[in-house]
Design a protein around this motif. Structure first.
Motif, short mmCIF file in Angstrom:
data_model
loop_
_atom_site.label_atom_id
_atom_site.label_comp_id
_atom_site.label_asym_id
_atom_site.label_seq_id
_atom_site.Cartn_x
_atom_site.Cartn_y
_atom_site.Cartn_z
N ARG A 135 11.97 -9.32 5.89
CA ARG A 135 12.84 -8.16 6.33
C ARG A 135 13.74 -9.44 8.14
NH1 ARG A 135 11.43 -2.86 7.22
NH2 ARG A 135 14.41 -2.04 6.56
N ALA A 136 12.53 -9.58 8.65
CA ALA A 136 12.84 -10.68 9.78
C ALA A 136 14.08 -11.55 9.71
CB ALA A 136 12.54 -10.90 10.54
N LEU A 137 13.81 -11.75 8.24
CA LEU A 137 15.25 -13.34 7.88
C LEU A 137 16.23 -12.33 7.22
CD1 LEU A 137 12.47 -15.63 5.79
CD2 LEU A 137 13.43 -16.11 8.19
N GLY A 138 16.03 -11.57 7.13
CA GLY A 138 17.20 -10.86 6.23
C GLY A 138 17.32 -10.37 4.91
N VAL A 139 16.29 -10.44 4.80
CA VAL A 139 15.90 -10.33 3.30
C VAL A 139 15.52 -8.95 3.29
CG1 VAL A 139 14.07 -10.73 1.27
CG2 VAL A 139 14.92 -12.53 2.79
N LYS A 140 16.12 -7.83 1.62
CA LYS A 140 15.48 -6.72 1.67
C LYS A 140 14.82 -6.85 1.02
CE LYS A 140 19.83 -4.65 2.61
NZ LYS A 140 19.41 -3.71 4.05
N VAL A 141 13.73 -5.45 0.87
CA VAL A 141 12.16 -5.87 0.65
C VAL A 141 11.48 -4.26 -0.56
CG1 VAL A 141 9.69 -5.94 0.89
CG2 VAL A 141 11.25 -7.30 2.63
N ILE A 142 11.30 -4.75 -1.12
CA ILE A 142 11.26 -3.09 -2.47
C ILE A 142 9.45 -3.34 -2.01
CG2 ILE A 142 11.36 -2.26 -4.26
CD1 ILE A 142 13.72 -3.76 -5.07
N GLY A 143 8.99 -2.28 -2.02
CA GLY A 143 7.30 -2.55 -1.71
C GLY A 143 7.11 -1.66 -2.93
N VAL A 144 5.82 -1.92 -3.68
CA VAL A 144 5.08 -1.71 -4.45
C VAL A 144 4.05 -1.25 -4.41
CG1 VAL A 144 5.26 -0.92 -7.46
CG2 VAL A 144 6.71 -2.62 -6.15
N THR A 145 3.44 0.12 -3.78
CA THR A 145 2.13 0.40 -3.41
C THR A 145 1.95 1.62 -4.19
OG1 THR A 145 0.73 -0.61 -1.65
CG2 THR A 145 3.13 0.85 -2.04
N SER A 146 0.12 1.90 -3.70
CA SER A 146 0.02 3.35 -3.42
C SER A 146 -0.61 3.46 -2.48
CB SER A 146 -1.72 3.41 -4.67
OG SER A 146 -2.70 4.38 -3.79
N VAL A 147 0.60 4.29 -1.73
CA VAL A 147 0.49 5.12 -0.60
C VAL A 147 -0.52 5.67 -0.28
CG1 VAL A 147 1.58 6.70 0.63
CG2 VAL A 147 3.42 5.09 -0.68
N ALA A 148 -1.56 6.15 -1.49
CA ALA A 148 -2.83 7.07 -1.50
C ALA A 148 -3.65 6.34 -0.44
CB ALA A 148 -3.27 7.56 -2.40
N TYR A 149 -3.74 4.61 -0.28
CA TYR A 149 -3.90 4.12 0.06
C TYR A 149 -4.26 3.50 2.35
CZ TYR A 149 -6.42 1.04 -3.04
OH TYR A 149 -7.58 1.42 -4.25
N ALA A 150 -2.91 4.08 2.25
CA ALA A 150 -2.38 4.27 4.05
C ALA A 150 -3.04 5.33 4.45
CB ALA A 150 -0.58 4.17 3.60
N GLU A 151 -3.28 6.53 3.23
CA GLU A 151 -3.57 7.58 4.12
C GLU A 151 -5.30 7.93 4.20
OE1 GLU A 151 -1.52 10.02 1.56
OE2 GLU A 151 -0.05 10.32 1.63
N GLN A 152 -6.09 7.12 3.32
CA GLN A 152 -7.37 6.70 2.96
C GLN A 152 -7.95 5.75 3.78
OE1 GLN A 152 -8.60 8.62 -0.77
NE2 GLN A 152 -6.31 9.24 -1.04
N THR A 153 -7.58 4.39 3.85
CA THR A 153 -7.85 3.18 4.00
C THR A 153 -7.68 2.98 5.52
OG1 THR A 153 -6.54 2.01 3.50
CG2 THR A 153 -8.83 2.91 2.00
N THR A 154 -8.06 1.90 6.52
CA THR A 154 -7.51 1.25 7.18
C THR A 154 -6.23 -0.03 7.15
OG1 THR A 154 -9.36 0.42 7.77
CG2 THR A 154 -9.15 2.58 9.04
N SER A 155 -6.23 -0.29 8.00
CA SER A 155 -4.88 -1.32 7.94
C SER A 155 -5.86 -2.95 8.29
CB SER A 155 -3.46 -1.83 7.88
OG SER A 155 -3.53 -2.69 8.47
N ARG A 156 -5.55 -3.91 7.25
CA ARG A 156 -6.55 -5.36 8.11
C ARG A 156 -5.65 -6.08 9.06
NH1 ARG A 156 -9.15 -5.90 2.01
NH2 ARG A 156 -11.23 -4.86 2.50
N HIS A 157 -4.38 -5.39 8.87
CA HIS A 157 -3.09 -6.41 10.02
C HIS A 157 -3.21 -6.09 11.26
CE1 HIS A 157 1.12 -7.65 10.93
NE2 HIS A 157 0.45 -8.83 9.60
#
Length: 251
Positions: A135-157
């Motif tokens: 996105r910083a490069l000006g590229v449009k990003v579509i994410g395909v993911t399970s939102v449940a992980y963001a609600e039930q786990t912690t980020s590794r970033h």
């Protein structure tokens, strides 16, 4: 586990997930298809990325009969499927900070392009950094993911964020944390993952939407035909000549 064979129960679970995605993600699928059609119409290029088994759904839309010729695989060495030995190395590479930026710096991605990033958990450094940097490069990003992980786990970033936090559009696969649909008293762990079935279907739904959106604008969708039908090679040759500057899997 209730009545029915394990095979029946898996099919039921997969069909149930597909029905949920169809009903609950319809608007996002339409938006994603429109974004990709906008990109094609404006002369942009299309890319897909996934790590580990998430790469299977990305690969499924690249150089595919019935698919868009402009979909290119953004490959990160060592994480495309399970193509390294030991296979666990791929999982370790997903958690390496800086890898995504290094890949993007040497990739053909540029402003005006679109990138689909597939990551079931969306929690590892690689997909998060890939989305942020793209996105910083000006590229449009579509994410395909399970939102449940963001609600039930912690980020590794290091930012504490997930893939879903850095996308223009998010498609939620509805896959439960752990990616296993069945349990059985005689088996000590859940089993039968359905993420590949659902994510691949999501991707193909977006591709179909993109093709139709282009046709609605009077633009012939740059589709590939099977090389196993008469005239297929000739058709594909024409498409690749016409769009050769936006197709990178031939080089």
């Amino acid at each position: 586990m209730s009545d029915g064979t394990p095979a029946d129960l898996f099919f039921d679970a997969a069909i149930g997930l597909l029905q949920r995605v169809r009903a609950e993600e319809a608007e996002s699928i339409a938006e994603a298809g429109t974004l990709l059609a906008d990109t094609v119409a404006a002369g942009g290029r299309l890319f897909a990325f996934g790590a580990g088994h998430s790469s299977l759904a990305a690969q499924d839309v690249v150089y595919r009969a019935g698919g868009l010729a402009l979909m290119n695989l953004l490959a990160v060495p060592g994480v495309v499927g399970v193509d390294v030995t030991p296979a666990t190395l791929g999982s370790a590479l997903e958690r390496v900070d800086g890898l995504a930026s290094a890949v993007l710096d040497t990739s053909p991605l540029r402003s005006g392009d679109a990138l689909v990033i597939i990551s079931l958990s969306g929690r590892n450094a690689l997909p998060v950094e890939m989305a942020r940097s793209a996105r910083a490069l000006g590229v449009k990003v579509i994410g395909v993911t399970s939102v449940a992980y963001a609600e039930q786990t912690t980020s590794r970033h290091s930012s504490g964020t997930f893939l879903k936090d850095h996308c223009d559009i998010v498609l939620d696969s509805k896959i439960a944390v752990g990616d296993a649909e069945l349990t059985l008293d005689t088996i000590p762990a859940p089993f039968a993952p359905a993420s590949t079935v659902v994510t691949t279907a999501l991707m193909q739904a977006v591709m179909a939407t993109t093709a139709a959106a282009l046709a609605d604008r009077g633009i012939e969708p740059p589709l590939l035909r099977s090389g196993n039908v008469d005239g297929g090679h000739e058709w594909n040759g024409r498409v690749m000549r016409e769009y050769g500057d936006r197709i990178f899997y031939r080089h």
